[in-house]
Design a protein around this motif. Structure first.
Motif, PDB file in Angstrom:
ATOM      1  N   GLY A  15       0.828  -1.218   0.000  1.00 29.42           N
ATOM      2  CA  GLY A  15       0.000   0.000   0.000  1.00 29.42           C
ATOM      3  C   GLY A  15       0.853   1.254   0.000  1.00 29.42           C
ATOM      4  N   ALA A  16       1.937   1.228   0.825  1.00 30.35           N
ATOM      5  CA  ALA A  16       2.819   2.395   0.861  1.00 30.35           C
ATOM      6  C   ALA A  16       3.453   2.636  -0.501  1.00 30.35           C
ATOM      7  CB  ALA A  16       3.903   2.206   1.939  1.00 30.35           C
ATOM      8  N   ASP A  17       3.852   1.514  -1.174  1.00 28.86           N
ATOM      9  CA  ASP A  17       4.436   1.654  -2.512  1.00 28.86           C
ATOM     10  C   ASP A  17       3.418   2.230  -3.473  1.00 28.86           C
ATOM     11  OD1 ASP A  17       6.839   0.646  -1.669  1.00 28.86           O
ATOM     12  OD2 ASP A  17       6.354  -1.443  -2.251  1.00 28.86           O
ATOM     13  N   GLN A  18       2.182   1.692  -3.375  1.00 30.84           N
ATOM     14  CA  GLN A  18       1.141   2.199  -4.263  1.00 30.84           C
ATOM     15  C   GLN A  18       0.840   3.662  -4.003  1.00 30.84           C
ATOM     16  OE1 GLN A  18      -2.159  -0.447  -3.664  1.00 30.84           O
ATOM     17  NE2 GLN A  18      -1.240  -2.126  -4.890  1.00 30.84           N
ATOM     18  N   ILE A  19       0.809   4.031  -2.662  1.00 27.11           N
ATOM     19  CA  ILE A  19       0.562   5.441  -2.310  1.00 27.11           C
ATOM     20  C   ILE A  19       1.689   6.315  -2.851  1.00 27.11           C
ATOM     21  CG2 ILE A  19       0.407   7.073  -0.371  1.00 27.11           C
ATOM     22  CD1 ILE A  19      -0.966   4.817   1.209  1.00 27.11           C
ATOM     23  N   ASN A  20       2.917   5.792  -2.687  1.00 27.13           N
ATOM     24  CA  ASN A  20       4.071   6.553  -3.170  1.00 27.13           C
ATOM     25  C   ASN A  20       3.987   6.773  -4.674  1.00 27.13           C
ATOM     26  OD1 ASN A  20       6.507   7.876  -3.208  1.00 27.13           O
ATOM     27  ND2 ASN A  20       7.751   6.027  -3.011  1.00 27.13           N
ATOM     28  N   VAL A  21       3.645   5.621  -5.391  1.00 30.38           N
ATOM     29  CA  VAL A  21       3.511   5.724  -6.849  1.00 30.38           C
ATOM     30  C   VAL A  21       2.389   6.690  -7.205  1.00 30.38           C
ATOM     31  CG1 VAL A  21       2.922   4.449  -8.948  1.00 30.38           C
ATOM     32  CG2 VAL A  21       4.453   3.437  -7.279  1.00 30.38           C
ATOM     33  N   ALA A  22       1.239   6.534  -6.457  1.00 21.70           N
ATOM     34  CA  ALA A  22       0.092   7.395  -6.750  1.00 21.70           C
ATOM     35  C   ALA A  22       0.436   8.871  -6.493  1.00 21.70           C
ATOM     36  CB  ALA A  22      -1.107   6.971  -5.907  1.00 21.70           C
ATOM     37  N   VAL A  23       1.147   9.125  -5.387  1.00 19.57           N
ATOM     38  CA  VAL A  23       1.504  10.515  -5.065  1.00 19.57           C
ATOM     39  C   VAL A  23       2.429  11.076  -6.138  1.00 19.57           C
ATOM     40  CG1 VAL A  23       2.777  11.962  -3.430  1.00 19.57           C
ATOM     41  CG2 VAL A  23       1.099  10.319  -2.603  1.00 19.57           C
ATOM     42  N   ASN A  24       3.423  10.257  -6.515  1.00 20.40           N
ATOM     43  CA  ASN A  24       4.327  10.716  -7.575  1.00 20.40           C
ATOM     44  C   ASN A  24       3.572  10.972  -8.868  1.00 20.40           C
ATOM     45  OD1 ASN A  24       6.657  10.623  -5.949  1.00 20.40           O
ATOM     46  ND2 ASN A  24       6.940   8.420  -6.394  1.00 20.40           N
ATOM     47  N   ARG A  25       2.581   9.993  -9.140  1.00 22.14           N
ATOM     48  CA  ARG A  25       1.796  10.177 -10.355  1.00 22.14           C
ATOM     49  C   ARG A  25       0.925  11.434 -10.291  1.00 22.14           C
ATOM     50  NH1 ARG A  25       1.655  10.063 -15.578  1.00 22.14           N
ATOM     51  NH2 ARG A  25      -0.469   9.708 -16.418  1.00 22.14           N
ATOM     52  N   VAL A  26       0.323  11.658  -9.085  1.00 26.51           N
ATOM     53  CA  VAL A  26      -0.494  12.869  -8.908  1.00 26.51           C
ATOM     54  C   VAL A  26       0.364  14.126  -9.059  1.00 26.51           C
ATOM     55  CG1 VAL A  26      -1.890  14.194  -7.254  1.00 26.51           C
ATOM     56  CG2 VAL A  26      -2.254  11.731  -7.534  1.00 26.51           C
ATOM     57  N   ASN A  27       1.604  14.023  -8.542  1.00 24.09           N
ATOM     58  CA  ASN A  27       2.529  15.150  -8.670  1.00 24.09           C
ATOM     59  C   ASN A  27       2.815  15.431 -10.137  1.00 24.09           C
ATOM     60  OD1 ASN A  27       4.231  17.211  -7.929  1.00 24.09           O
ATOM     61  ND2 ASN A  27       5.928  15.892  -7.338  1.00 24.09           N
ATOM     62  N   ASP A  28       3.063  14.326 -10.900  1.00 17.13           N
ATOM     63  CA  ASP A  28       3.312  14.493 -12.348  1.00 17.13           C
ATOM     64  C   ASP A  28       2.080  15.050 -13.038  1.00 17.13           C
ATOM     65  OD1 ASP A  28       5.835  13.498 -11.975  1.00 17.13           O
ATOM     66  OD2 ASP A  28       5.258  11.411 -12.532  1.00 17.13           O
ATOM     67  N   ILE A  29       0.900  14.464 -12.666  1.00 18.06           N
ATOM     68  CA  ILE A  29      -0.343  14.919 -13.304  1.00 18.06           C
ATOM     69  C   ILE A  29      -0.602  16.401 -12.977  1.00 18.06           C
ATOM     70  CG2 ILE A  29      -2.860  14.625 -13.294  1.00 18.06           C
ATOM     71  CD1 ILE A  29      -2.388  11.655 -12.868  1.00 18.06           C
ATOM     72  N   SER A  30      -0.240  16.792 -11.740  1.00 20.76           N
ATOM     73  CA  SER A  30      -0.438  18.200 -11.370  1.00 20.76           C
ATOM     74  C   SER A  30       0.382  19.109 -12.278  1.00 20.76           C
ATOM     75  CB  SER A  30      -0.034  18.409  -9.904  1.00 20.76           C
ATOM     76  OG  SER A  30      -0.850  17.642  -9.049  1.00 20.76           O
ATOM     77  N   GLY A  31       1.633  18.666 -12.531  1.00 20.90           N
ATOM     78  CA  GLY A  31       2.458  19.460 -13.446  1.00 20.90           C
ATOM     79  C   GLY A  31       1.865  19.500 -14.836  1.00 20.90           C
ATOM     80  N   GLN A  32       1.431  18.280 -15.316  1.00 20.15           N
ATOM     81  CA  GLN A  32       0.819  18.237 -16.643  1.00 20.15           C
ATOM     82  C   GLN A  32      -0.464  19.059 -16.674  1.00 20.15           C
ATOM     83  OE1 GLN A  32       0.266  14.136 -17.556  1.00 20.15           O
ATOM     84  NE2 GLN A  32       2.478  13.664 -17.620  1.00 20.15           N
ATOM     85  N   ASN A  33      -1.244  18.999 -15.551  1.00 23.41           N
ATOM     86  CA  ASN A  33      -2.497  19.757 -15.492  1.00 23.41           C
ATOM     87  C   ASN A  33      -2.226  21.262 -15.622  1.00 23.41           C
ATOM     88  OD1 ASN A  33      -5.278  20.168 -15.169  1.00 23.41           O
ATOM     89  ND2 ASN A  33      -5.047  20.469 -12.956  1.00 23.41           N
ATOM     90  N   LYS A  34      -1.177  21.691 -14.986  1.00 25.10           N
ATOM     91  CA  LYS A  34      -0.823  23.110 -15.064  1.00 25.10           C
ATOM     92  C   LYS A  34      -0.466  23.488 -16.493  1.00 25.10           C
ATOM     93  CE  LYS A  34       2.238  26.544 -12.937  1.00 25.10           C
ATOM     94  NZ  LYS A  34       2.706  27.054 -14.212  1.00 25.10           N
ATOM     95  N   GLU A  35       0.321  22.599 -17.133  1.00 22.41           N
ATOM     96  CA  GLU A  35       0.690  22.872 -18.519  1.00 22.41           C
ATOM     97  C   GLU A  35      -0.546  22.869 -19.425  1.00 22.41           C
ATOM     98  OE1 GLU A  35       3.520  19.955 -19.578  1.00 22.41           O
ATOM     99  OE2 GLU A  35       5.106  20.726 -18.267  1.00 22.41           O
ATOM    100  N   ASN A  36      -1.474  21.883 -19.190  1.00 24.71           N
ATOM    101  CA  ASN A  36      -2.683  21.806 -20.016  1.00 24.71           C
ATOM    102  C   ASN A  36      -3.576  23.026 -19.805  1.00 24.71           C
ATOM    103  OD1 ASN A  36      -1.955  19.348 -21.094  1.00 24.71           O
ATOM    104  ND2 ASN A  36      -2.954  18.170 -19.455  1.00 24.71           N
ATOM    105  N   ILE A  37      -3.652  23.474 -18.568  1.00 25.10           N
ATOM    106  CA  ILE A  37      -4.469  24.672 -18.297  1.00 25.10           C
ATOM    107  C   ILE A  37      -3.896  25.877 -19.037  1.00 25.10           C
ATOM    108  CG2 ILE A  37      -5.156  26.303 -16.478  1.00 25.10           C
ATOM    109  CD1 ILE A  37      -5.352  23.878 -14.590  1.00 25.10           C
ATOM    110  N   ASP A  38      -2.557  26.000 -19.014  1.00 20.40           N
ATOM    111  CA  ASP A  38      -1.939  27.092 -19.759  1.00 20.40           C
ATOM    112  C   ASP A  38      -2.255  26.994 -21.241  1.00 20.40           C
ATOM    113  OD1 ASP A  38      -0.865  27.989 -17.390  1.00 20.40           O
ATOM    114  OD2 ASP A  38       1.076  26.980 -17.682  1.00 20.40           O
ATOM    115  N   LEU A  39      -2.141  25.732 -21.767  1.00 19.73           N
ATOM    116  CA  LEU A  39      -2.429  25.534 -23.179  1.00 19.73           C
ATOM    117  C   LEU A  39      -3.891  25.818 -23.490  1.00 19.73           C
ATOM    118  CD1 LEU A  39      -1.405  24.571 -25.941  1.00 19.73           C
ATOM    119  CD2 LEU A  39      -1.967  22.232 -25.262  1.00 19.73           C
TER     120      LEU A  39
END
Length: 727
Positions: free
Chosen positions: A692-716
C-alpha cells in the motif's frame, strides 16, 4: 475527390449495373431460346434424313426378306430345278436395281438338294458342292460366281436380320465401300438352312449428305454412322470407311463416349469445340433402325454456335451501343443535378473552413433556405455553433480558476511525496525483520514435524514388532501342539511296528514249517519215482517172459495152446502195467517239478520276510529316535515361548513411551503452527502495508506528475480558448 463527382459516379455505376444485368439476362434468354429452336430444327432435319436413309435401305432388306421367304419353300419345288430357279431369281433382282452391287445366297451342305457331290467345284457351288451362288457387278457388268466368304455367315447364322460392317470394294473401277443385308432362310420345320444377302454400294448415300449440307447453309458437319461407329457418309469424304473413334477425334472431345452412344442407339445432344473451325459446335446424334434389323445406325448433324446465334450477336452489339449512349446522357444529367444538391453542403464546408483556418469566429451563421434536409442541416449547424460559443465562454471563465488551483496542488503534492517516501522506508525495514522471524518459525516447525514423523515411524515399527511377537508366540504354541501330536503319533506307530514284528515272526515260522513239509513231500516223491521205476522194470521183464512163454507154447503145438492163451494175457497185463507205470512216472515228475518251484518260491518268500523283518526293526529304531528328538524340541519350544512373552511385555512398555512422545510432539507442532500462522498474518499485514505504501508513493508521484501536466494543459487551454472570437 469532391462529393459532386463521387455522387455522380455512384449513381452512374448503379444505373449501368442495372442496365447491364437486365441486358445480359435478356440476351442470355434469347441465346438459349434461339439455340433450342436451332437444335429442334436440326433434330427434325435429322429425323427426315434418317427416314430417307431408312427408306432406301429398307427396300433392300424387304427384297432380301422376300427372297428368303421364297427360298424357304424349296421343298415344294422340283429338286433338280431348285438351283437354276433360285439363281435366276438372284439375277433378276440385280437386273431390276442398279444400286444393288450383288445378290447371293449361302446354304448349308446337303440342304437345298441331294446333288452336292455332282456340283462340287462348279460355279455357284463350294468345294464340296454346297449351293453358294453370287451375282455381282463389281467389274462393271453382271457376273455369276461362287460366294467366296460364305463360311463366316454360316458360323454366325441366327434368326436375326443383320447388316454387315462396310468393307472397301472396287466397283466398276471405282474405289468405294459396300455392306451386305442378310436374311436367314428357314425350311418348313423352322430350321435354319441358309441365308440370302444383298450387297449395297454406299457411294449412293454420300450425295444425300452433301445435298443436305448444300441446302442448309447453317450446317457445318454431317455424317451417317453404323452400329460399330463406321462412317458410311460424311461431310468429309476422306473419312468414309473409317471409325468415329479415329476419324472424328478432332470433332469430339471424347470420341469413345460418342461411339458408345451410337452403339446404344440413343438420341444425344453434344456441345463440342472444333479446332478446325475455331468455334463451338452443337451436334445432334439421331438414331434409327433399318427395317427389322436390331442394330441401330445414327445420323450426325452439327452446326456452329456463331451461325445459330448471329442474330443474337447483332442484337447484343446494338444493345451495347444504346447502353453506352444512354450512360453518357445520364452521366451529364446526373452531374448537373448532383451539383445543385451538393451546393448547400459546400457552403457549410466553406464556413467550417473559415472557422478552423481563420480567427475562429464562432459568431458566423449559415443562411437557411427551403424545407429540405439541406435547410435542416444549416439550421442545426447554426445551433451547434451557438452551443460551442457558449461552451468556449464557460471554459475561458473556469480556466483562470483552474490555473491557480493547479499551482497550489503541485506545491502540496511535492511535500506529500517526500513524507510518503520516508514512511515507505520505515515499513520496508520492519518488513525485513518480520520476514526473518517468519523464516525461523517455519524452520523450527519443520524440525518438529520431522521429529514427529520419526516418532510416528518408531511407533509403526513397535506396532510391527508387537504384531510379529504375537504371531511368533502363536506359531510356537501351534508348533508345540504339533510336536505333541507328532510324539503321540510316533508312540502309536511304535506299537504298530511292534505288532508288525511279531506278525512277521509268526508268518516266517509258519512259512518255514511249510517249506519243511514240502521238502519232505519232495523226498517221498523221489521214493515213489524209484518204486515206479521198479514197476516199469517188472512190467518189462513180465512182457519178456510172456514172449518167451508164447514161443515155447508155439513149439509145443496143440498141447501148448492153453499155455499160449495164458502167456498172451500175461503179455497184455505186462503192457498195461508198463503204460500205467509210465503215466504214473509222468505225473510224479510233474509233481516233483511243482514241488521244486514251490520250494524255490518258499525260499524267496523267506528271504523277503527276512528283509521285511530287518526294515521293520530299522523303522522302529528311527521312530524311537524321532520321538526322543521331538520331546527335546517340545522342551526347547516351551523355553522360547517364555522368552517371547517377556519380549512382548517390554515391547508394550516401549510402545506406551513412544505414544506419549508422539502426543507431546503433536502438541508442540500445533503450538508451532499457531505461532507460524500469527507470524504469517503479521508478515501478510506488513506486506500489504508495504504494498500500500508503494502504491501510495507511486500514486503521489503520479499525482505530482499529473499536477504538473495539469498546469501545462491549463496554460495551453487558456491560450487556445483565447483564439476564439465569441463576442
Amino acid at each position: 475527390m469532391k462529393l459532386r463527382f463521387r455522387l455522380s459516379i455512384i449513381v452512374i455505376a448503379v444505373m449501368v449495373a442495372v442496365v447491364a444485368t437486365i441486358s445480359v439476362i435478356l440476351l442470355k434468354q434469347s441465346s438459349n431460346h434461339q439455340m433450342e429452336l436451332s437444335l429442334e430444327s436440326i433434330e427434325r432435319l435429322a429425323f427426315a434424313q434418317a427416314g430417307d436413309v431408312e427408306g432406301r435401305y429398307a427396300l433392300y432388306m424387304i427384297t432380301a426378306q422376300n427372297l428368303a421367304t421364297v427360298f424357304g419353300d424349296f421343298e415344294g419345288d422340283s429338286e433338280p430345278q431348285r438351283r437354276e430357279m433360285y439363281s435366276s431369281m438372284l439375277l433378276s433382282i440385280l437386273q431390276a436395281n442398279q444400286r444393288i452391287v450383288g445378290a447371293f445366297s449361302v446354304w448349308k451342305p446337303n440342304t437345298i438338294d441331294s446333288y452336292d457331290s455332282q456340283y462340287a467345284g462348279q460355279t455357284g457351288a463350294g468345294p464340296t458342292g454346297q449351293f453358294i451362288p453370287w451375282y455381282t457387278r463389281e467389274s462393271g457388268k453382271i457376273e455369276y460366281r461362287s460366294y467366296a466368304d460364305y463360311q463366316p455367315f454360316l458360323d454366325t447364322l441366327s434368326d436375326e436380320i443383320k447388316i454387315t460392317d462396310p468393307v472397301p470394294r472396287t466397283i466398276a473401277g471405282k474405289a468405294t465401300y459396300s455392306l451386305s443385308v442378310t436374311v436367314p432362310i428357314k425350311n418348313s420345320r423352322n430350321e435354319l438352312v441358309g441365308l440370302v444377302g444383298i450387297n449395297i454400294d454406299l457411294s449412293y448415300l454420300q450425295p444425300v449428305i452433301e445435298q443436305m449440307i448444300k441446302e442448309n447453309t447453317d450446317i457445318a458437319a454431317a455424317a451417317v454412322y453404323t452400329t460399330n461407329g463406321t462412317i458410311i457418309a460424311s461431310y468429309a469424304p476422306d473419312r468414309i470407311g473409317k471409325n468415329v473413334v479415329d476419324a472424328d477425334r478432332i470433332l469430339y472431345s471424347d470420341s469413345s463416349r460418342v461411339a458408345a452412344v451410337i452403339r446404344n442407339g440413343s438420341l444425344q445432344r453434344l456441345k463440342e469445340h472444333s479446332v478446325v473451325l475455331d468455334d463451338d459446335l452443337r451436334i445432334v446424334l439421331y438414331p434409327f433402325v433399318i427395317g427389322d434389323a436390331k442394330t441401330p445406325w445414327s445420323i450426325m448433324i452439327g452446326t456452329e454456335e456463331d451461325v445459330v446465334l448471329a442474330e443474337v450477336h447483332q442484337m447484343t452489339y446494338f444493345t451495347i451501343v444504346m447502353a453506352l449512349i444512354f450512360a453518357v446522357i445520364s452521366a451529364v444529367i446526373i452531374f448537373f443535378v448532383a451539383g445543385t444538391i451538393t451546393k448547400p453542403i459546400v457552403n457549410v464546408a466553406l464556413t467550417l473552413k473559415d472557422i478552423s483556418e481563420g480567427e475562429g469566429d464562432l459568431t458566423k451563421t449559415i443562411v437557411q433556405k427551403g424545407n429540405d434536409e439541406i435547410a435542416d442541416l444549416a439550421k442545426y449547424f447554426n445551433q451547434t455553433l451557438g452551443k460551442i460559443r457558449n461552451l468556449v465562454l464557460t471554459i475561458k471563465k473556469q480556466a483562470a480558476a483552474l490555473f491557480d488551483i493547479g499551482n497550489e496542488l503541485a506545491s502540496n503534492m511535492t511535500e506529500t511525496a517526500a513524507a510518503i517516501n520516508e514512511i515507505t522506508a520505515n515499513i520496508q525495514s520492519i518488513k525485513g525483520r518480520v520476514i526473518n522471524q517468519s523464516a525461523s518459525v517455519t524452520e523450527t516447525n519443520a524440525t518438529m514435524e520431522q521429529i514427529t514423523v520419526n516418532i510416528d515411524k518408531l511407533n509403526a515399527h513397535v506396532e510391527n514388532q508387537t504384531s510379529s511377537v504375537a504371531k511368533s508366540s502363536s506359531a510356537i504354541e501351534e508348533m508345540i501342539a504339533n510336536i505333541q501330536s507328532v510324539t503321540n503319533t510316533l508312540g502309536k506307530n511304535a506299537e504298530s511296528v511292534q505288532d508288525l514284528i511279531e506278525s512277521s515272526d509268526v508268518g516266517r515260522t509258519g512259512l518255514q514249517e511249510v517249506a519243511t513239509d514240502i521238502q519232505e513231500i519232495s523226498r517221498e516223491s523221489e521214493g515213489l519215482l524209484e518204486i515206479n521205476a521198479v514197476m516199469e522194470n517188472i512190467a518189462s521183464q513180465t512182457n519178456l517172459l510172456s514172449m518167451n512163454a508164447a514161443i515155447e507154447a508155439a513149439h509145443a503145438g496143440e498141447a501148448g495152446k492153453g499155455f499160449a492163451v495164458v502167456a498172451d494175457e500175461i503179455r497184455k497185463l505186462a503192457e498195461s502195467s508198463g503204460e500205467q507205470s509210465k503215466t504214473i512216472s509222468t505225473v510224479l515228475k510233474k509233481i516233483k517239478e511243482s514241488i521244486d518251484k514251490i520250494t524255490k518260491s518258499t525260499d524267496n518268500v523267506l528271504n523277503k520276510f527276512e528283509a521285511i523283518d530287518t526294515g521293520v526293526k530299522t523303522v522302529s529304531e528311527q521312530a524311537e529316535n524321532i520321538r526322543n528328538a521331538m520331546e527335546e524340541q517340545s522342551v526347547g519350544s516351551q523355553q522360547i515361548l517364555e522368552v517371547i512373552s517377556q519380549l512382548n511385555g517390554i515391547t508394550q512398555q516401549v510402545k506406551g513411551g513412544s505414544m506419549e512422545m508422539l502426543e507431546g510432539s503433536k502438541e508442540i507442532i500445533t503450538e508451532g503452527k499457531n505461532l507460524e500462522m500469527a507470524t504469517q498474518e503479521i508478515t501478510n499485514g506488513m506486506n500489504e502495508m508495504a504494498t500500500g505504501a508503494d502504491q501510495i508513493n507511486v500514486a503521489v508521484n503520479r499525482v505530482n506528475d499529473i499536477s504538473g501536466q495539469n498546469k501545462e494543459n491549463i496554460d495551453l487551454l487558456v491560450n487556445e480558448v483565447s483564439k476564439f472570437k465569441v463576442e
